[in-house]
Design an enzyme around this catalytic site. Sequence first.
Site, PDB file in Angstrom:
ATOM      1  N   GLU A 196       4.188  -5.300   7.543  1.00  0.00           N
ATOM      2  CA  GLU A 196       3.349  -4.334   8.276  1.00  0.00           C
ATOM      3  C   GLU A 196       3.777  -4.153   9.725  1.00  0.00           C
ATOM      4  O   GLU A 196       3.669  -3.058  10.269  1.00  0.00           O
ATOM      5  CB  GLU A 196       1.878  -4.756   8.213  1.00  0.00           C
ATOM      6  CG  GLU A 196       1.207  -4.519   6.865  1.00  0.00           C
ATOM      7  CD  GLU A 196       1.437  -5.640   5.866  1.00  0.00           C
ATOM      8  OE1 GLU A 196       2.275  -6.542   6.113  1.00  0.00           O
ATOM      9  OE2 GLU A 196       0.764  -5.627   4.820  1.00  0.00           O
ATOM     10  N   GLU A 208      -0.518  -9.371  -0.751  1.00  0.00           N
ATOM     11  CA  GLU A 208      -1.957  -9.650  -0.587  1.00  0.00           C
ATOM     12  C   GLU A 208      -2.686  -9.648  -1.937  1.00  0.00           C
ATOM     13  O   GLU A 208      -3.603 -10.437  -2.147  1.00  0.00           O
ATOM     14  CB  GLU A 208      -2.571  -8.619   0.371  1.00  0.00           C
ATOM     15  CG  GLU A 208      -2.073  -8.825   1.800  1.00  0.00           C
ATOM     16  CD  GLU A 208      -2.385  -7.641   2.714  1.00  0.00           C
ATOM     17  OE1 GLU A 208      -1.955  -6.514   2.390  1.00  0.00           O
ATOM     18  OE2 GLU A 208      -3.067  -7.840   3.736  1.00  0.00           O
ATOM     19  N   GLY A 244       0.566  -5.023   0.837  1.00  0.00           N
ATOM     20  CA  GLY A 244      -0.579  -5.092  -0.073  1.00  0.00           C
ATOM     21  C   GLY A 244      -0.251  -5.762  -1.401  1.00  0.00           C
ATOM     22  O   GLY A 244      -1.147  -6.291  -2.062  1.00  0.00           O
ATOM     23  N   ALA A 253       0.871  -1.174   0.000  1.00  0.00           N
ATOM     24  CA  ALA A 253       0.000   0.000   0.000  1.00  0.00           C
ATOM     25  C   ALA A 253       0.909   1.226   0.000  1.00  0.00           C
ATOM     26  O   ALA A 253       2.041   1.171   0.499  1.00  0.00           O
ATOM     27  CB  ALA A 253      -0.885  -0.022   1.236  1.00  0.00           C
TER      28      ALA A 253
HETATM   29  N1  DAK Z   1       4.595   3.239  -0.650  1.00  0.00           N
HETATM   30  C1  DAK Z   1       4.970   4.419  -1.208  1.00  0.00           C
HETATM   31  N2  DAK Z   1       6.115   4.564  -1.914  1.00  0.00           N
HETATM   32  C2  DAK Z   1       6.911   3.496  -2.045  1.00  0.00           C
HETATM   33  C3  DAK Z   1       6.575   2.245  -1.473  1.00  0.00           C
HETATM   34  C4  DAK Z   1       5.340   2.138  -0.741  1.00  0.00           C
HETATM   35  N3  DAK Z   1       4.910   0.991  -0.209  1.00  0.00           N
HETATM   36  N4  DAK Z   1       7.579   1.380  -1.742  1.00  0.00           N
HETATM   37  C5  DAK Z   1       8.492   2.070  -2.472  1.00  0.00           C
HETATM   38  N5  DAK Z   1       8.085   3.342  -2.653  1.00  0.00           N
HETATM   39  C6  DAK Z   1       8.778   4.404  -3.364  1.00  0.00           C
HETATM   40  C7  DAK Z   1       9.955   4.915  -2.556  1.00  0.00           C
HETATM   41  O1  DAK Z   1       9.538   5.885  -1.615  1.00  0.00           O
HETATM   42  C8  DAK Z   1      10.818   5.538  -3.656  1.00  0.00           C
HETATM   43  O2  DAK Z   1      10.253   6.773  -4.020  1.00  0.00           O
HETATM   44  P1  DAK Z   1      11.216   8.069  -4.297  1.00  0.00           P
HETATM   45  O3  DAK Z   1      12.010   8.245  -3.070  1.00  0.00           O
HETATM   46  O4  DAK Z   1      12.039   7.621  -5.494  1.00  0.00           O
HETATM   47  O5  DAK Z   1      10.249   9.165  -4.603  1.00  0.00           O
HETATM   48  C9  DAK Z   1      10.595   4.595  -4.833  1.00  0.00           C
HETATM   49  O6  DAK Z   1       9.371   3.899  -4.543  1.00  0.00           O
HETATM   50  C10 DAK Z   1      11.692   3.562  -4.968  1.00  0.00           C
HETATM   51  O7  DAK Z   1      11.837   2.906  -3.721  1.00  0.00           O
HETATM   52  P2  DAK Z   1      13.251   2.787  -2.962  1.00  0.00           P
HETATM   53  O8  DAK Z   1      14.138   3.936  -3.312  1.00  0.00           O
HETATM   54  O9  DAK Z   1      12.958   2.573  -1.524  1.00  0.00           O
HETATM   55  O10 DAK Z   1      13.834   1.475  -3.626  1.00  0.00           O
HETATM   56  P3  DAK Z   1      14.843   0.432  -2.971  1.00  0.00           P
HETATM   57  O11 DAK Z   1      15.259  -0.467  -4.079  1.00  0.00           O
HETATM   58  O12 DAK Z   1      15.897   1.111  -2.174  1.00  0.00           O
HETATM   59  O13 DAK Z   1      13.938  -0.422  -1.949  1.00  0.00           O
HETATM   60  C11 DAK Z   1      11.958  -1.622  -1.232  1.00  0.00           C
HETATM   61  C12 DAK Z   1      12.871  -1.187  -2.430  1.00  0.00           C
HETATM   62  C13 DAK Z   1      10.722  -2.304  -1.816  1.00  0.00           C
HETATM   63  C14 DAK Z   1      12.727  -2.601  -0.356  1.00  0.00           C
HETATM   64  C15 DAK Z   1      11.604  -0.351  -0.413  1.00  0.00           C
HETATM   65  O14 DAK Z   1      11.073   0.640  -1.326  1.00  0.00           O
HETATM   66  C16 DAK Z   1      10.592  -0.620   0.641  1.00  0.00           C
HETATM   67  O15 DAK Z   1      10.897  -1.159   1.708  1.00  0.00           O
HETATM   68  N6  DAK Z   1       9.338  -0.193   0.387  1.00  0.00           N
HETATM   69  C17 DAK Z   1       8.264  -0.287   1.355  1.00  0.00           C
HETATM   70  C18 DAK Z   1       7.804  -1.717   1.450  1.00  0.00           C
HETATM   71  C19 DAK Z   1       6.720  -1.890   2.444  1.00  0.00           C
HETATM   72  O16 DAK Z   1       6.907  -1.675   3.666  1.00  0.00           O
HETATM   73  N7  DAK Z   1       5.567  -2.283   1.950  1.00  0.00           N
HETATM   74  C20 DAK Z   1       4.430  -2.570   2.764  1.00  0.00           C
HETATM   75  C21 DAK Z   1       3.566  -1.361   2.828  1.00  0.00           C
HETATM   76  S1  DAK Z   1       2.375  -1.611   4.126  1.00  0.00           S
HETATM   77  C22 DAK Z   1      -4.242  -0.969   6.502  1.00  0.00           C
HETATM   78  C23 DAK Z   1      -4.196  -0.528   5.204  1.00  0.00           C
HETATM   79  C24 DAK Z   1      -3.256  -1.010   4.361  1.00  0.00           C
HETATM   80  C25 DAK Z   1      -2.355  -1.949   4.782  1.00  0.00           C
HETATM   81  C26 DAK Z   1      -2.418  -2.390   6.072  1.00  0.00           C
HETATM   82  C27 DAK Z   1      -3.365  -1.932   6.924  1.00  0.00           C
HETATM   83  N8  DAK Z   1      -5.169  -0.440   7.406  1.00  0.00           N
HETATM   84  C28 DAK Z   1      -5.830   0.786   7.093  1.00  0.00           C
HETATM   85  C29 DAK Z   1      -5.357  -1.115   8.670  1.00  0.00           C
HETATM   86  C30 DAK Z   1      -1.314  -2.361   3.893  1.00  0.00           C
HETATM   87  C31 DAK Z   1      -0.052  -2.188   4.288  1.00  0.00           C
HETATM   88  C32 DAK Z   1       1.072  -2.266   3.395  1.00  0.00           C
HETATM   89  O17 DAK Z   1       1.045  -2.710   2.273  1.00  0.00           O
END
Ligand code: DAK
Length: 261
Positions: free
Chosen positions: A135, A115, A112, A67
Site C-alpha cells: 500500500e 489481509e 487486501g 483490493a
Molecule cells: N487491482 C486491479 N487489477 C489488478 C490488480 C489489483 N490489485 N492486480 C492485478 N490486476 C490486474 C492487472 O491490471 C492485469 O489486468 P489486465 O491488464 O490484464 O486487464 C491483470 O490483473 C494481470 O496482472 P499483471 O499483468 O500486472 O500481472 P503480472 O504478472 O505482470 O504482475 C502483480 C502481477 C501481482 C505483481 C501485479 O499485477 C501487481 O503488482 N498488482 C497490484 C498489486 C498490489 O499493489 N496490490 C495491493 C492493492 S492495494 C483502503 C482500501 C483498501 C486498501 C487499502 C486502503 N482505504 C479505503 C483506506 C487495500 C489496498 C490494497 O489491497
Amino acid sequence: MAYENLILEPIEHGIYRLTVNRPKALNALTPETLAELEAAAAQVAADPAARALLVTGAGDKAFVAGADISRMVDMTPEDGQRFCEAALKAFRAIELLPVPAIALVNGYALGGGCELALACDFIVAADNAIFGQPEVNLGINPGFGGTQRLPRRVGTGMALELLLTGRQVRAEEAQRIGLVNHVVPRDQLMAKGLELARQIAAKAPLAVRYTKRLVHRGQNLDLDSACALETQAFGLLCASEDKREGMRAFLEKRPAVFHGR
Ligand code: DAK
C-alpha cells in the site's frame, strides 16, 4: 446460493471451499466481492454440519492480488471508508466463523489479499506464494486490517518492516517469520488443506468452536478476563455429550464418535 465473484462449494463432509473467482484481475477484491464474502461466511456459519472452510483463489497465479485498484483510483473519502467497512465486516465474519478457516495461498497475496489470508485462522502456502503489503507504493495505508492482524501474527518489528517498505516475501520466508504454517508444492496445496481440515473435522465440534473463539476473543482482552472466558467455556463444554464421549472413549481405548452436542 450463487455468487458472481466467488465459488462456495461443499467438497466433503462438512468441509467447504471458497474460491475468489476473478482470475483475469488476479482475484482483486471489489466492493461486490467483499459483500459476497460476507454472505458466503454467513452461509457457512448457518450450516450446522460445517466443520472447516478452505479459502483460496482461482487460477494458478494469485490467491488475491489486493483490493481492486481500478475501483479505488477515483474513490471519494466516503467511498473509501465504505470500502474498508465492507472488508472489515467480511473479514471479521470469516475470522469469527464457528469453524476454522484455512487460507490456501496459491500465488500472490498482496495488500487486501494478504489481509484476507490473515483473517483466516492460519495459512498454508504453495511454494509460488508471495506475500506483501504494498500500500505504501500506492499512497494509502492498508485498510482491511493489515496494520492490526500482521503485527499480531508476525510481531511488531517484522510487521512494521513489511508494512513500511512494501517488501514482498516468498513462501519460505513467510514460513520463517510465522506468517505461514506450511509450504507445499503447488500441486499439493489443496491436498494439504484437506488433510488439515479433515483432522480438525474429526475433533469434537463444540470444542473446536470454543477454542477458536477463545483465541480470537481473548487476544483483545487482558489476561485475567481472557482466562475467565476460558474457564466459562470449559464449564459449558463439561455439559456436552461430546465431552462425555471423548473421555469415555479414551478410558475404553476406542476412537471417539462426536456429534457436536
Ligand atoms: N487491482 C486491479 N487489477 C489488478 C490488480 C489489483 N490489485 N492486480 C492485478 N490486476 C490486474 C492487472 O491490471 C492485469 O489486468 P489486465 O491488464 O490484464 O486487464 C491483470 O490483473 C494481470 O496482472 P499483471 O499483468 O500486472 O500481472 P503480472 O504478472 O505482470 O504482475 C502483480 C502481477 C501481482 C505483481 C501485479 O499485477 C501487481 O503488482 N498488482 C497490484 C498489486 C498490489 O499493489 N496490490 C495491493 C492493492 S492495494 C483502503 C482500501 C483498501 C486498501 C487499502 C486502503 N482505504 C479505503 C483506506 C487495500 C489496498 C490494497 O489491497
